[in-house]
Design a protein around this motif. Structure first.
Motif, short mmCIF file in Angstrom:
data_model
loop_
_atom_site.label_atom_id
_atom_site.label_comp_id
_atom_site.label_asym_id
_atom_site.label_seq_id
_atom_site.Cartn_x
_atom_site.Cartn_y
_atom_site.Cartn_z
N PHE A 19 0.86 -1.17 0.00
CA PHE A 19 0.00 0.00 0.00
C PHE A 19 0.90 1.22 0.00
CE2 PHE A 19 -2.45 3.38 2.05
CZ PHE A 19 -3.60 3.35 1.27
N LYS A 20 0.69 2.09 -0.98
CA LYS A 20 1.50 3.31 -1.10
C LYS A 20 0.63 4.54 -0.87
CE LYS A 20 5.23 2.15 -4.24
NZ LYS A 20 5.83 2.50 -5.53
N TYR A 21 1.21 5.50 -0.21
CA TYR A 21 0.59 6.81 -0.02
C TYR A 21 1.61 7.85 -0.43
CZ TYR A 21 -1.93 10.68 2.01
OH TYR A 21 -2.61 11.86 2.18
N ASN A 22 1.27 8.68 -1.41
CA ASN A 22 2.20 9.68 -1.96
C ASN A 22 3.54 9.04 -2.32
OD1 ASN A 22 0.36 11.76 -1.79
ND2 ASN A 22 1.01 12.35 0.25
N SER A 23 3.51 7.93 -3.00
CA SER A 23 4.69 7.19 -3.48
C SER A 23 5.52 6.53 -2.38
CB SER A 23 5.59 8.08 -4.34
OG SER A 23 4.87 8.58 -5.44
N GLU A 24 5.11 6.61 -1.13
CA GLU A 24 5.82 5.98 -0.04
C GLU A 24 5.11 4.69 0.35
OE1 GLU A 24 7.00 6.83 4.60
OE2 GLU A 24 6.44 8.49 3.32
N VAL A 25 5.86 3.59 0.48
CA VAL A 25 5.28 2.32 0.90
C VAL A 25 4.94 2.40 2.38
CG1 VAL A 25 5.63 -0.16 1.16
CG2 VAL A 25 6.53 1.01 -0.85
N ILE A 26 3.66 2.21 2.69
CA ILE A 26 3.19 2.25 4.07
C ILE A 26 3.28 0.86 4.69
CG2 ILE A 26 1.24 2.82 5.58
CD1 ILE A 26 2.55 5.23 4.11
N PHE A 27 2.86 -0.17 3.93
CA PHE A 27 2.98 -1.55 4.41
C PHE A 27 2.96 -2.51 3.23
CE2 PHE A 27 -1.63 -0.95 4.37
CZ PHE A 27 -2.07 -2.10 3.74
N SER A 28 3.43 -3.72 3.49
CA SER A 28 3.39 -4.82 2.53
C SER A 28 2.81 -6.03 3.25
CB SER A 28 4.78 -5.18 2.03
OG SER A 28 5.33 -4.14 1.28
N THR A 29 2.17 -6.91 2.47
CA THR A 29 1.59 -8.12 3.05
C THR A 29 2.58 -9.27 3.00
OG1 THR A 29 0.69 -8.92 0.96
CG2 THR A 29 -0.72 -7.44 2.27
N GLU A 30 2.18 -10.36 3.58
CA GLU A 30 2.92 -11.61 3.45
C GLU A 30 2.83 -12.08 2.00
OE1 GLU A 30 -0.04 -15.13 4.57
OE2 GLU A 30 0.01 -13.59 6.12
N GLY A 31 3.60 -13.08 1.63
CA GLY A 31 3.57 -13.62 0.28
C GLY A 31 2.44 -14.63 0.10
N TYR A 32 1.85 -14.65 -1.07
CA TYR A 32 0.79 -15.60 -1.42
C TYR A 32 1.24 -16.39 -2.64
CZ TYR A 32 -1.98 -12.68 1.65
OH TYR A 32 -2.43 -11.98 2.74
N SER A 33 0.85 -17.65 -2.70
CA SER A 33 1.28 -18.51 -3.80
C SER A 33 0.63 -18.16 -5.12
CB SER A 33 1.02 -19.98 -3.46
OG SER A 33 -0.36 -20.20 -3.23
N ASP A 34 -0.54 -17.51 -5.06
CA ASP A 34 -1.19 -17.09 -6.31
C ASP A 34 -1.76 -15.68 -6.16
OD1 ASP A 34 -3.72 -17.38 -4.99
OD2 ASP A 34 -3.80 -19.46 -5.61
N LYS A 35 -2.00 -15.07 -7.28
CA LYS A 35 -2.47 -13.67 -7.31
C LYS A 35 -3.82 -13.51 -6.63
CE LYS A 35 -1.40 -11.38 -11.00
NZ LYS A 35 -1.41 -10.81 -12.35
N SER A 36 -4.66 -14.55 -6.70
CA SER A 36 -5.98 -14.44 -6.08
C SER A 36 -5.87 -14.28 -4.56
CB SER A 36 -6.85 -15.64 -6.44
OG SER A 36 -6.30 -16.83 -5.93
N GLY A 37 -4.86 -14.88 -3.94
CA GLY A 37 -4.65 -14.70 -2.50
C GLY A 37 -4.31 -13.26 -2.18
N ALA A 38 -3.49 -12.65 -3.00
CA ALA A 38 -3.14 -11.24 -2.81
C ALA A 38 -4.36 -10.35 -2.98
CB ALA A 38 -2.04 -10.83 -3.78
N LYS A 39 -5.19 -10.67 -3.96
CA LYS A 39 -6.40 -9.86 -4.19
C LYS A 39 -7.40 -10.02 -3.05
CE LYS A 39 -5.87 -9.29 -9.10
NZ LYS A 39 -6.50 -9.28 -10.39
N ARG A 40 -7.47 -11.20 -2.45
CA ARG A 40 -8.34 -11.38 -1.28
C ARG A 40 -7.84 -10.54 -0.11
NH1 ARG A 40 -8.34 -16.70 -3.09
NH2 ARG A 40 -6.74 -17.29 -1.58
#
Length: 57
Positions: A19-40
């Motif tokens: 998640f970026k705010y004004n081009s700065e990364v605020i947080f990142s999630t854990e890794g998911y094996s497929d894109k659908s996990g990231a979208k959830r």
């Protein structure tokens, strides 16, 4: 756009969301094996920032 979600694939091949705010990364999630996990993950977070767009990079 002041804020947005980005879905990306890391060096290990996992899909992550940052998640970026004004081009700065605020947080990142854990890794998911497929894109659908990231979208959830985005949908779970979106209730707190409903107007943030999603961008795949």
């Amino acid at each position: 756009m002041a804020h947005k979600f980005e879905v990306y694939q890391d060096k290990a091949g996992e899909f992550r969301v940052r998640f970026k705010y004004n081009s700065e990364v605020i947080f990142s999630t854990e890794g998911y094996s497929d894109k659908s996990g990231a979208k959830r993950a985005i949908e779970a977070i979106r209730k707190h920032v409903p107007d943030a767009p999603t961008e795949e990079v």
